[in-house]
Design a protein around this motif. Structure first.
Motif, short mmCIF file in Angstrom:
data_model
loop_
_atom_site.label_atom_id
_atom_site.label_comp_id
_atom_site.label_asym_id
_atom_site.label_seq_id
_atom_site.Cartn_x
_atom_site.Cartn_y
_atom_site.Cartn_z
N TRP A 90 -13.89 95.33 -42.71
CA TRP A 90 -14.09 94.11 -41.93
C TRP A 90 -12.97 93.11 -42.16
O TRP A 90 -12.97 92.05 -41.53
N GLY A 91 -12.02 93.44 -43.02
CA GLY A 91 -10.91 92.53 -43.29
C GLY A 91 -10.18 92.05 -42.05
O GLY A 91 -9.89 90.86 -41.91
N PRO A 92 -9.84 92.95 -41.09
CA PRO A 92 -9.10 92.50 -39.90
C PRO A 92 -9.85 91.49 -39.05
O PRO A 92 -9.23 90.80 -38.25
N LEU A 93 -11.18 91.41 -39.20
CA LEU A 93 -11.94 90.48 -38.39
C LEU A 93 -12.14 89.13 -39.08
O LEU A 93 -12.66 88.20 -38.46
N PHE A 94 -11.73 89.02 -40.34
CA PHE A 94 -11.99 87.79 -41.07
C PHE A 94 -11.30 86.59 -40.42
O PHE A 94 -11.93 85.56 -40.16
N ALA A 95 -9.98 86.71 -40.15
CA ALA A 95 -9.24 85.59 -39.58
C ALA A 95 -9.76 85.21 -38.19
O ALA A 95 -10.06 84.04 -37.94
N PRO A 96 -9.88 86.17 -37.24
CA PRO A 96 -10.37 85.77 -35.92
C PRO A 96 -11.80 85.25 -35.94
O PRO A 96 -12.14 84.34 -35.18
N ALA A 97 -12.65 85.81 -36.80
CA ALA A 97 -14.03 85.32 -36.89
C ALA A 97 -14.05 83.88 -37.42
O ALA A 97 -14.82 83.03 -36.92
N THR A 98 -13.20 83.61 -38.42
CA THR A 98 -13.12 82.26 -38.97
C THR A 98 -12.62 81.27 -37.92
O THR A 98 -13.16 80.17 -37.75
N LEU A 99 -11.55 81.69 -37.19
CA LEU A 99 -11.01 80.82 -36.15
C LEU A 99 -12.03 80.59 -35.04
O LEU A 99 -12.14 79.47 -34.50
N SER A 100 -12.79 81.62 -34.69
CA SER A 100 -13.82 81.47 -33.65
C SER A 100 -14.89 80.48 -34.09
O SER A 100 -15.31 79.62 -33.31
#
Length: 392
Positions: free
Chosen positions: A107-117
């Motif tokens: 799930w690492g690749p989704l951390f930044a976009p999820a946080t930004l969202s």
């Protein structure tokens, strides 16, 4: 099953080498001795014994082969031959720390976009309920920071499309709440909006610098684009802020190329990644000075210890060396000593070596110094997030 059997054979061959005397090494590992020399092999084994103490045995683990000693263990990689000899060997220089897992969360690749969202959703709500003009201004500046971070420091084309579209839409909606300003009092906090605008300006300047960065060491001639068709995204490229290769002298101008629009969610299936198995062609002519074809694939999200570049091809043009790495095992069409022409098939995109998902790593170096890459028909910088379509 084939990979598992090869690991056991490699462990047995490596254990045989470590239990033998130097005079037997050429019989046990002739290609290793020929490749690096008996003296260098002895230095490596002696340095390993200094780290681990008295050698006991070799075992397999999720992180790779482990050379165990009385004091510690180190990771290793070994390629066995069909006759039981050791064809290739790599031993880590660091003591293995079981508490320091090499697992890279899926799930690492989704951390930044999820946080930004999440930030974008919260900022839209704050803008819609702001009690003053200055409160709205600071929320709007923060929303622009979120948007700029997405566009300049990530690779939106590689994210699930809903993620990039959502952040863009939310940022735009935050700015469009400006219709409320005519009904709001001025407010008193003017410092925070100014600070946020300064941060926004700094990020914009940093984005410009990293996107336009050049090391000042050009190639002798532009390279041919290594793919025939399809859209490709630069995942690592540009200056230090967007290229993790920048700290390694020979790799500082490298790019990592991935397919546009990966899987909806991070996947452990190699075939879920659009670029996996795509054909890779020679970007230049010259002599192959190194090639590997039998290094096993990594499972996306987890890295076993293996040679850094995995299956690869290095071409010496006579002026510089060009490396293409992380190729799919069994697909490399050339061997050391072969001559290649621009456009010759070299292999397929894979996930071998030090990699967390399928991609092509490409760099050029001269005298151990990385060069600025250029490709025929492609203008502009090769920065993170740029989408390139051959012949477009």
């Amino acid at each position: 099953m084939h990979d598992l059997a090869e690991r056991h054979e490699g462990a047995a061959a490596l254990e045989n080498l470590l239990n033998s005397e130097p005079g037997d090494w050429r019989r046990i590992a002739p290609e290793v001795v020929d490749g690096i020399g008996a003296r260098r092999l002895q230095e490596i084994i002696e340095a390993t014994r200094e780290r681990i103490g008295s050698f006991t045995h070799v075992s397999d683990s999720p992180d790779g082969l482990l050379i165990h000693g009385t004091d510690a263990s180190v990771l290793a990689w070994a390629l066995p031959g069909s006759d039981g000899t050791l064809k290739a060997l790599s031993i880590d220089r660091e003591v293995h720390q079981p508490s320091r897992s090499r697992q890279w969360t899926r799930w690492g690749p989704l951390f930044a976009p999820a946080t930004l969202s999440a930030l974008a959703v919260w900022l839209l709500w704050e803008a819609a309920t702001a009690s003053s003009v200055t409160a709205w201004a600071q929320v709007c500046a923060a929303a622009l920071i979120v948007w700029l971070t997405l566009e300049a420091f990530t690779a939106p084309a590689t994210l699930p499309r809903w993620t990039a579209y959502l952040i863009r839409a939310l940022s735009a909606a935050t700015v469009l709440t400006s219709w409320r300003l005519v009904h709001l009092p001025q407010g008193h906090d003017t410092v925070t909006p100014v600070i946020l605008l300064c941060v926004l300006g700094y990020l914009a300047w940093s984005a410009y610098r990293t996107r336009s960065h050049q090391w000042g060491t050009p190639l002798s001639a532009p390279l041919r684009w290594p793919f025939e068709d399809g859209a490709w995204c630069v995942f690592q490229g540009g200056g230090k802020a967007t290229n993790h290769h920048a700290s390694i002298p020979e790799q500082r101008g490298a790019v990592d190329l991935v397919g546009v629009a990966g899987p909806l969610l991070p996947s452990r299936s190699l075939h879920a990644y659009r670029c996996y198995g795509r054909k890779v062609y020679a970007p230049c002519g010259g002599q192959v000075v190194s090639a590997a074809n039998r290094i096993e694939e990594q499972t996306p999200g987890h890295i076993r210890y293996a040679p850094l570049y995995g299956n690869h091809v290095i071409i010496d043009t006579g002026r510089e060396r060009v490396l293409l790495a992380h190729l799919r095992p069994g697909t490399v069409t050339v061997a050391t000593g072969d001559k290649v022409l621009p456009g010759d098939l070299l292999g397929e995109v894979g996930n071998s070596g030090n990699t967390t998902e399928p991609h092509l790593h490409l760099h050029a170096e001269r005298g151990g110094i990385g060069l600025d890459l250029r490709f025929e028909g492609i203008r502009g910088s090769l920065h993170r997030g740029r989408v390139i379509r051959p012949r477009s």
